[in-house]
Design an enzyme around this catalytic site. Sequence first.
Site: not given
Ligand code: PLP
Length: 363
Positions: A73, A144, A308
Amino acid sequence: MIYLDHQATTPLAPEARAAMERWLGGPGSDTFGNPHSPHRVGRQADAAVELARERVAALFPAGGRVIFTGSATEALNLALRGNSAARAGQLTAISAIEHAAVHETAHDLPGPAHILPVDAAGLLDPEVPLPAKLGVLSVMQVNNEIGTIQPAARLYERARAAGALFVCDAVQAAGKLPIAPADMIAVSAHKFHGPKGIGALWVRDGVELAPLITGGGQEGGLRSGTLSPALCAGMGVAAELALTRMDEDGAHMDRLFARALELFAGWTLNGSPDQRYRGNLNLRREGVDVARLMSTARTVCFSAGSACASDSGKPSRVLAAIGLSPAQAKTSIRLGLGRYTTEAELEEAAALLSAAVAEQEPT
Ligand code: PLP
């Protein structure tokens, strides 16, 4: 407990844990150094960080540098907010199925955000018309929620031809598929059996960025703050392991996916069956009450929609983008398979889930 939520996070690989333990450094050890200190203990910690950087860099194409961050993120925020086109208020285009880290950030930039649609299979057309005066195009490699693989390499070419920067969220692709070329690429260690609390942004040589976090000037001035050698070492070993095992892990995923399609024959797969990372099964079944399913089959850890977004109670933006009605989206579940998932676990989970579904269906 059967863990089928590998898009949310993955268990730490034993090899990554062993690498981290060495750098946790208690009193009397010489492995607790600040990697930015010039003395011997510091230089030793710095060597561990730089070895980890090389290992993480092997995930990416040649011709760029790895900036460690606290998460993907943060890496995506740095890529999207820190580039000069975005800071000058130019237009940012993103796909309709980006993770919140991109979606919310793109909408918070000084310039306008333009959304590119996906089709019913969850795929972006590689020849999709791009808006005029494009500053940045940001498209993920693997989604995701539904696992679909986007034509990132072609979109990179098109962004370049349009004089725009291309950012790729490769969080769900890293360590599983070769990473597609881009100007900036974000990854997260905990999605490939590394530790939580560390991600990275790969930046192509020549791409100028301004930092979001200022201070001591670490990471070439792009991300101030003391790095954790333990987290870096864990991420480095997890990346190396994932690259070494990519074919083996991929073949394991193919076998599990094929078996899962047999076991869940009564369910409909959301998203393309072919252009997809096979460790993801997003399935729907008419009439299923997902919250009840989760509580009945509580020894199976899986997700309703995106992990998320699931706290927000909002219907999934991704499932809506592929044309599912709110009712269809509400009856969807996501099963995420991983390196350590066994066929026996999958079969047991399928049996528990079918028994839970049977309880809900009138006899
Ligand atoms: N992008 C995608 C496609 C994700 O699946 C995720 C986490 O679920 C993120 C970004 C964010 O990752 P992080 O947990 O390292 O902030």
